[in-house]
Design a protein around this motif. Structure first.
Motif, short mmCIF file in Angstrom:
data_model
loop_
_atom_site.label_atom_id
_atom_site.label_comp_id
_atom_site.label_asym_id
_atom_site.label_seq_id
_atom_site.Cartn_x
_atom_site.Cartn_y
_atom_site.Cartn_z
N ASP A 90 0.82 -1.22 0.00
CA ASP A 90 0.00 0.00 0.00
C ASP A 90 0.85 1.28 0.00
O ASP A 90 0.59 2.21 -0.76
CB ASP A 90 -0.92 0.04 1.23
CG ASP A 90 -2.09 -0.93 1.13
OD1 ASP A 90 -2.20 -1.64 0.12
OD2 ASP A 90 -2.89 -0.98 2.08
N ASN A 109 -6.08 -2.31 4.37
CA ASN A 109 -5.14 -1.33 4.90
C ASN A 109 -3.75 -1.89 5.14
O ASN A 109 -3.53 -3.10 5.20
CB ASN A 109 -5.69 -0.54 6.08
CG ASN A 109 -5.87 -1.33 7.34
OD1 ASN A 109 -5.47 -2.46 7.44
ND2 ASN A 109 -6.49 -0.70 8.32
N TYR A 120 -4.82 2.08 10.00
CA TYR A 120 -4.81 3.12 8.98
C TYR A 120 -3.75 4.20 9.20
O TYR A 120 -3.57 5.05 8.34
CB TYR A 120 -6.20 3.80 8.90
CG TYR A 120 -7.20 2.98 8.11
CD1 TYR A 120 -7.01 2.73 6.75
CD2 TYR A 120 -8.34 2.47 8.70
CE1 TYR A 120 -7.92 1.98 6.02
CE2 TYR A 120 -9.27 1.73 7.97
CZ TYR A 120 -9.05 1.49 6.63
OH TYR A 120 -9.95 0.75 5.90
N GLN A 123 -1.39 5.23 6.44
CA GLN A 123 -2.07 5.70 5.22
C GLN A 123 -2.75 7.05 5.46
O GLN A 123 -2.71 7.93 4.61
CB GLN A 123 -3.07 4.65 4.75
CG GLN A 123 -2.38 3.42 4.21
CD GLN A 123 -3.38 2.39 3.73
OE1 GLN A 123 -3.94 1.65 4.51
NE2 GLN A 123 -3.62 2.36 2.44
N LEU A 139 -9.52 4.60 0.38
CA LEU A 139 -9.01 3.45 1.13
C LEU A 139 -10.11 2.42 1.38
O LEU A 139 -11.22 2.78 1.76
CB LEU A 139 -8.45 3.91 2.47
CG LEU A 139 -7.39 5.01 2.43
CD1 LEU A 139 -6.87 5.32 3.84
CD2 LEU A 139 -6.23 4.64 1.51
N GLU A 238 -10.66 -4.11 10.00
CA GLU A 238 -10.13 -2.75 9.87
C GLU A 238 -11.17 -1.65 9.69
O GLU A 238 -10.92 -0.52 10.09
CB GLU A 238 -9.12 -2.70 8.72
CG GLU A 238 -9.74 -3.02 7.37
CD GLU A 238 -8.68 -3.40 6.34
OE1 GLU A 238 -7.96 -4.38 6.58
OE2 GLU A 238 -8.59 -2.72 5.32
N ASN A 376 -11.92 7.51 3.62
CA ASN A 376 -12.55 6.21 3.84
C ASN A 376 -13.93 6.26 3.22
O ASN A 376 -14.52 7.33 3.05
CB ASN A 376 -12.63 5.88 5.33
CG ASN A 376 -11.25 5.62 5.92
OD1 ASN A 376 -10.62 6.52 6.46
ND2 ASN A 376 -10.78 4.40 5.77
#
Ligand code: NDP
Length: 403
Positions: A90, A109, A120, A123, A139, A238, A376
């Motif tokens: 990622d 993730n 997360y 990211q 994401l 997640e 998200n």
């Protein structure tokens, strides 16, 4: 002007994404499928040509290397990168997208190969860089995370003034005929399932807390429509990390997944003998990581397609308040494994992940979902995504439940 789409990862999910993008090629334009092993991309491209009549391009890439991904993005002049390689890639792929100012989407993730922990944090930390580059990073656009986050946003928008509790319920009642196999990448799957469970709830002072459980400690039987009652075990998953931030008024969120006794027995046994270990061990002078070796021995998830029968049913149950009254609803999606194989030569778990990835990318390319930064799924308008699900092979249902 015709768009250019780059898909990275030619596994079970990559196969579905490539098929579905080709089936929507008025939006996706020129499609390139790249992976570590070029022959896997070529095989998928051949199947797409035979079944859909569309030619897609293929390429080799090592996505652990940002410079390599940058080169590929520049060569393909991609308008979007759909990352369906492994969670380990990622960050390198996100960095390549920032460097080339190319929108990014993934389905899982980030996880470091040496720590069985996914979150997360790293990211989300790229939010500013995405904003400065003026690009969107979406994401977790798979099913869970992905469609389940959208179901929560849809419930919040149309059914509640405030949601108090959410249970995410993931059932795979598929039978592939093997004594033991995983429906997506074995290493990622076994790391997730053998870890401790966790759910989130607010205490009496209104403070949110993560409560840890032993693996498989909490079980409930849920009666899944079109499937029937199944043992469902509480796991950490997640999407809960972002949903607790974004769903207003939330007091508790949990995630349950079904497992059969044979799966659990095999997993326990493998764990007891050390085969789920993620640290290197020495074997006859060679260094091996047990779970990687196990992954080599287990059936390739992509090979389960032609032999899997039965259905998946994934959804959310939300409880809360609407117009001063208590309310409980169940939003769920049922998919038949054999139907998936007939359409895109893949079993249901890859299908239910790959279709939402394609839908997220389609909404981004069409500018229906837009905005610089890292997002998200539940932060975006759920309606266009829900509409696309109905027409792209994932029709859903809503049930009003008794409280
Ligand atoms: P597979 O193992 O079947 O496929 C992963 C692919 O990524 C393989 O083709 C592999 O390469 C490729 N790959 C791995 N490392 C690299 C690298 N360094 N460079 C380039 N390519 C690489 O996994 P799945 O298709 O089952 O899963 C794909 C993703 O989807 C995973 O991140 C998984 O966690 C996620 N997922 C998300 C779900 C959701 O609902 N949100 C549900 C299920 C999965 P090759 O074979 O070419 O060597």
């Amino acid at each position: 002007m015709s768009k250019k789409t780059l898909i990275i990862g030619a596994g079970g999910v990559g196969n579905v994404v490539a098929f579905k993008c080709a089936m929507n090629n008025d939006t996706f334009g020129t499609i390139t499928l790249a992976s570590r092993t070029l022959s896997k991309c070529d095989e998928i491209a051949k199947n797409i040509k035979n079944k859909v009549g569309i030619t897609i391009q293929t390429a080799q890439v090592d996505a652990d290397d940002t410079a390599n991904v940058i080169r590929l993005i520049e060569q393909t002049q991609a308008d979007i990168v759909i990352n369906v390689a492994l969670p380990y890639q990622d960050l390198t792929i996100m960095d390549a997208c920032i460097a080339t100012k190319t929108p990014y989407l993934d389905t899982a993730n980030y996880e470091h190969p040496d720590t069985a922990k996914f979150e997360y944090k790293e990211q989300w930390a790229k939010d500013n860089a995405f904003k400065e580059a003026g690009i969107m990073g979406l994401l977790g656009s798979g099913f869970d995370p992905g469609a389940t986050n959208v179901f929560c946003a849809y419930a919040a928008k149309h059914y509640f003034d405030e949601i108090h509790t959410i249970d995410i319920l993931d059932c795979n009642a598929g039978d592939h005929g093997y004594p033991f196999a995983t429906n997506f990448n074995p290493e990622i799957n076994l790391r997730e399932v053998s870890a401790k469970g966790r759910y989130w709830q607010k205490d009496e002072n209104g403070e949110g807390q993560w409560i840890e459980t032993e693996p498989m400690e909490i079980m409930q039987v849920w009666d899944y429509p079109e499937v029937g009652p199944k043992d469902s075990y509480l796991l950490y998953h997640e999407e809960m990390e972002s949903l607790v931030k974004h769903i207003k008024g939330l007091k508790r969120i949990r995630f349950f997944m079904t497992f059969g006794q044979s799966y659990l027995m095999h997993m326990k046994c493998l764990e007891n003998v050390g085969m789920l270990g993620i640290k290197e061990v020495e074997h006859k002078g060679m260094k091996i990581v047990p779970i990687e070796f196990l992954s080599t021995l287990l059936p390739d998830p992509a090979s389960l397609g032609p032999r899997t029968k039965g259905k998946t049913n994934i959804g959310i149950v939300a409880e809360g308040i609407k117009d001063g009254k208590k309310r409980k609803i169940y939003i769920y999606q049922v998919k038949d494994h054999e139907e998936c194989y007939a359409e895109v030569m893949s079993q249901g778990v890859s299908y239910t992940t790959g279709v939402p990835a394609m839908i997220g990318a389609k909404l981004m390319l069409q500018g229906i979902w837009s905005g610089a930064g890292v997002w998200n799924m539940e932060q975006l308008d759920p309606d266009p995504f829900m509409e696309e699900m109905n027409t792209q092979g994932l029709p859903w249902n809503i049930k009003e439940m008794e409280i």
